[in-house]
Write a protein that holds these residues in place. Structure first.
Motif, PDB file in Angstrom:
ATOM      1  N   GLY A   1       0.835  -1.191   0.000  1.00 52.28           N
ATOM      2  CA  GLY A   1       0.000   0.000   0.000  1.00 52.28           C
ATOM      3  C   GLY A   1       0.870   1.241   0.000  1.00 52.28           C
ATOM      4  O   GLY A   1       1.744   1.397   0.858  1.00 52.28           O
TER       5      GLY A   1
ATOM      6  N   THR B   1      -3.134   0.099  -3.339  1.00 54.58           N
ATOM      7  CA  THR B   1      -2.369  -1.101  -3.021  1.00 54.58           C
ATOM      8  C   THR B   1      -1.978  -1.785  -4.322  1.00 54.58           C
ATOM      9  O   THR B   1      -2.823  -2.028  -5.194  1.00 54.58           O
ATOM     10  CB  THR B   1      -3.169  -2.050  -2.116  1.00 54.58           C
ATOM     11  OG1 THR B   1      -3.476  -1.360  -0.890  1.00 54.58           O
ATOM     12  CG2 THR B   1      -2.368  -3.297  -1.780  1.00 54.58           C
TER      13      THR B   1
ATOM     14  N   ALA C   1      -5.097  -4.352   2.935  1.00 57.46           N
ATOM     15  CA  ALA C   1      -5.067  -3.511   1.739  1.00 57.46           C
ATOM     16  C   ALA C   1      -5.657  -2.143   2.063  1.00 57.46           C
ATOM     17  O   ALA C   1      -6.475  -1.994   2.979  1.00 57.46           O
ATOM     18  CB  ALA C   1      -5.825  -4.167   0.589  1.00 57.46           C
TER      19      ALA C   1
END
Length: 253
Positions: free
Chosen positions: A98, A115, A233
């Motif tokens: 990320g 991400t 994420a």
């Protein structure tokens, strides 16, 4: 206090946010196995500077911590947010990372995250990315005049839970503009019809952070990770609440 931006202020934000959108696209070309997060950070800082902006994160301060040292946050696998770039953090095939970026230009900030896949990733990681991205899209769709902050929170959190994933505890979106972090705070889970009412001219950073295994978070200085070391994420856009559909500002032309 929630700031309603003037047309002139919104135009300034469009410019800072456009740099972010262009950078996030450019990072797709360099993120690969073998690159360090420090190299990614250097690329980002040079990119932002070449367009007249400054990294909002570099030198950012919160009580009890040293100034943030990076131009980006680079968070690998189980790291949720605020990963500090380092020459020792080398991306490996199958990782996800990320990248969170803030840019200030002419006194106004934008903020976004994406991400990325590092080479070929697992089906489990791919599904996590798709769920988190769709959670962001659902949250943005709820950012219309007359709705409340809780409607954004509910749109994100209810979808994440339906898919069997977890929203990271106590990590939220926020208003953004003259300051990197402004009111209102935007939780990623909540009840509809609650919180401040949304009005045209608000600029919001909406950012679901979604974990596979648990909502619980461990904090180590700046860096946050999933308590059970499962994958996380993060997707984020700065958006403008308009009289109609929300406008996503952090995209390239």
């Amino acid at each position: 206090m929630i700031y309603i931006k003037t047309p002139a202020e919104i135009e300034k934000m469009r410019k800072s946010c456009r740099i972010i959108g262009e950078l996030l696209d450019a990072l797709e070309t360099i993120i690969r196995p073998g690159i360090s997060t420090l190299e990614i950070d250097k690329f980002a800082e040079d990119f932002i500077g070449s367009r007249g902006g400054k990294p909002s994160f570099k030198g950012y301060r919160v009580d009890g911590l040293p100034p943030f040292p990076g131009s980006i946050c680079a968070s690998i696998n189980e790291q949720i947010v605020h990963g500090i770039p380092s020459a020792k953090k080398i991306l490996q095939e199958g990782d996800i990372i990320g990248i969170d970026v803030g840019v200030v230009l002419d006194g106004y900030n934008g903020d976004a995250a994406r991400t990325y896949r590092v080479g070929k990733i697992s089906a489990e990681a791919e599904e996590l990315l798709q769920v988190t991205k769709e959670a962001l899209e659902r949250g943005i769709s709820a950012a219309i005049p007359g709705n409340r902050v809780g409607d954004i929170s509910y749109a994100i959190g209810s979808f994440v839970a339906f898919k069997g994933y977890y929203v990271a505890d106590n990590l939220t979106g926020h208003g953004v503009g003259r300051n990197l972090h402004e009111e209102p705070q935007i939780p990623n889970t909540g009840k509809p019809g609650r919180g401040p009412r949304l009005s045209a001219g608000m600029t919001l950073a909406i950012e679901p952070m979604v974990n596979i295994g648990t909502n619980r978070v461990l904090e180590n200085g700046w860096e946050f990770k999933v308590a059970d070391n499962s994958l996380s994420a993060h997707f984020e856009h700065t958006i403008l609440v308009t009289d109609g559909k929300p406008e996503i500002l952090t995209v390239a032309d």
